[in-house]
Scaffold this motif. Structure first.
Motif, PDB file in Angstrom:
ATOM      1  N   GLU A  25       4.366   9.998   7.043  1.00 32.40           N
ATOM      2  CA  GLU A  25       3.271  10.344   7.955  1.00 32.40           C
ATOM      3  C   GLU A  25       1.919  10.263   7.245  1.00 32.40           C
ATOM      4  O   GLU A  25       0.927   9.823   7.841  1.00 32.40           O
ATOM      5  N   LEU A  26       1.880  10.679   6.003  1.00 29.06           N
ATOM      6  CA  LEU A  26       0.640  10.554   5.230  1.00 29.06           C
ATOM      7  C   LEU A  26       0.257   9.087   5.064  1.00 29.06           C
ATOM      8  O   LEU A  26      -0.920   8.722   5.171  1.00 29.06           O
ATOM      9  N   LEU A  27       1.239   8.256   4.820  1.00 31.37           N
ATOM     10  CA  LEU A  27       0.985   6.826   4.675  1.00 31.37           C
ATOM     11  C   LEU A  27       0.444   6.234   5.975  1.00 31.37           C
ATOM     12  O   LEU A  27      -0.476   5.422   5.957  1.00 31.37           O
ATOM     13  N   VAL A  28       0.986   6.662   7.102  1.00 24.83           N
ATOM     14  CA  VAL A  28       0.483   6.210   8.403  1.00 24.83           C
ATOM     15  C   VAL A  28      -0.978   6.621   8.576  1.00 24.83           C
ATOM     16  O   VAL A  28      -1.804   5.829   9.061  1.00 24.83           O
ATOM     17  N   CYS A  29      -1.327   7.828   8.169  1.00 24.18           N
ATOM     18  CA  CYS A  29      -2.712   8.299   8.262  1.00 24.18           C
ATOM     19  C   CYS A  29      -3.645   7.457   7.405  1.00 24.18           C
ATOM     20  O   CYS A  29      -4.738   7.091   7.838  1.00 24.18           O
ATOM     21  N   VAL A  81       8.618   4.128   5.103  1.00 23.36           N
ATOM     22  CA  VAL A  81       7.471   3.598   4.355  1.00 23.36           C
ATOM     23  C   VAL A  81       7.519   2.077   4.315  1.00 23.36           C
ATOM     24  O   VAL A  81       6.515   1.401   4.545  1.00 23.36           O
ATOM     25  N   LEU A  82       8.693   1.531   4.061  1.00 23.05           N
ATOM     26  CA  LEU A  82       8.831   0.077   4.016  1.00 23.05           C
ATOM     27  C   LEU A  82       8.580  -0.557   5.377  1.00 23.05           C
ATOM     28  O   LEU A  82       7.965  -1.616   5.470  1.00 23.05           O
ATOM     29  N   MET A  83       9.041   0.082   6.421  1.00 22.24           N
ATOM     30  CA  MET A  83       8.808  -0.453   7.759  1.00 22.24           C
ATOM     31  C   MET A  83       7.321  -0.404   8.118  1.00 22.24           C
ATOM     32  O   MET A  83       6.799  -1.325   8.735  1.00 22.24           O
ATOM     33  N   GLU A  84       6.654   0.652   7.729  1.00 23.19           N
ATOM     34  CA  GLU A  84       5.236   0.818   8.057  1.00 23.19           C
ATOM     35  C   GLU A  84       4.350  -0.146   7.274  1.00 23.19           C
ATOM     36  O   GLU A  84       3.360  -0.641   7.791  1.00 23.19           O
ATOM     37  N   CYS A  85       4.699  -0.393   6.035  1.00 20.71           N
ATOM     38  CA  CYS A  85       3.839  -1.203   5.158  1.00 20.71           C
ATOM     39  C   CYS A  85       4.586  -2.371   4.548  1.00 20.71           C
ATOM     40  O   CYS A  85       4.362  -2.717   3.382  1.00 20.71           O
ATOM     41  N   SER A  86       5.461  -2.974   5.312  1.00 23.71           N
ATOM     42  CA  SER A  86       6.248  -4.086   4.774  1.00 23.71           C
ATOM     43  C   SER A  86       5.380  -5.243   4.310  1.00 23.71           C
ATOM     44  O   SER A  86       5.727  -5.964   3.384  1.00 23.71           O
ATOM     45  N   ASN A  87       4.217  -5.416   4.940  1.00 22.91           N
ATOM     46  CA  ASN A  87       3.320  -6.505   4.530  1.00 22.91           C
ATOM     47  C   ASN A  87       2.785  -6.311   3.119  1.00 22.91           C
ATOM     48  O   ASN A  87       2.405  -7.274   2.469  1.00 22.91           O
ATOM     49  N   LEU A  88       2.798  -5.088   2.607  1.00 23.81           N
ATOM     50  CA  LEU A  88       2.324  -4.842   1.240  1.00 23.81           C
ATOM     51  C   LEU A  88       3.379  -5.190   0.205  1.00 23.81           C
ATOM     52  O   LEU A  88       3.083  -5.249  -0.981  1.00 23.81           O
ATOM     53  N   CYS A  89       4.611  -5.419   0.636  1.00 26.96           N
ATOM     54  CA  CYS A  89       5.701  -5.733  -0.275  1.00 26.96           C
ATOM     55  C   CYS A  89       5.818  -7.237  -0.533  1.00 26.96           C
ATOM     56  O   CYS A  89       6.462  -7.645  -1.476  1.00 26.96           O
ATOM     57  N   ARG A  90       5.218  -8.007   0.338  1.00 30.94           N
ATOM     58  CA  ARG A  90       5.334  -9.454   0.227  1.00 30.94           C
ATOM     59  C   ARG A  90       4.329 -10.003  -0.768  1.00 30.94           C
ATOM     60  O   ARG A  90       3.173  -9.576  -0.788  1.00 30.94           O
ATOM     61  N   PRO A  91       4.745 -10.969  -1.563  1.00 28.69           N
ATOM     62  CA  PRO A  91       3.773 -11.606  -2.476  1.00 28.69           C
ATOM     63  C   PRO A  91       2.768 -12.416  -1.673  1.00 28.69           C
ATOM     64  O   PRO A  91       3.065 -12.944  -0.619  1.00 28.69           O
ATOM     65  N   ASP A  92       1.559 -12.519  -2.206  1.00 27.39           N
ATOM     66  CA  ASP A  92       0.489 -13.272  -1.520  1.00 27.39           C
ATOM     67  C   ASP A  92       0.737 -14.744  -1.486  1.00 27.39           C
ATOM     68  O   ASP A  92       1.347 -15.380  -2.193  1.00 27.39           O
TER      69      ASP A  92
END
Length: 92
Positions: A25-29, A81-92
């Protein structure tokens, strides 16, 4: 954040459980603050750093958690956390 150290508060399992459950929830905020640009200093880098901190700590406490119920909560939080920010796990 205040909640991160409570992930390793071994004197009371309810404290650890509450800390684990509020992390997603903090990550969502933080993500919303970045998207809406409502908080000074909250940018994509801040979100990436917070995501890294959260994941590092959740993965760190996972093998050390003595209570099965809380371990399940840790794994569920990692999933959220992974579902919310999965785009941060992918390499550029």
């Amino acid at each position: 954040t205040i909640m991160i150290p409570l992930l390793q508060f071994y004197f009371h399992e309810d404290v650890r459980k509450a800390a684990v459950q509020c992390i997603p929830e903090l990550l969502v905020c933080v993500k919303k603050a970045v998207e809406l640009k409502t908080t000074p200093g909250a940018d994509a880098t801040y979100l990436q750093n917070f995501f890294g901190l959260v994941m590092d700590k959740l993965l760190e406490v996972c093998p050390k958690e003595p209570e099965v119920e809380i371990l399940v909560c840790v794994l569920e939080s990692i999933q959220e956390v992974l579902m919310e920010c999965s785009n941060l796990c992918r390499p550029d």
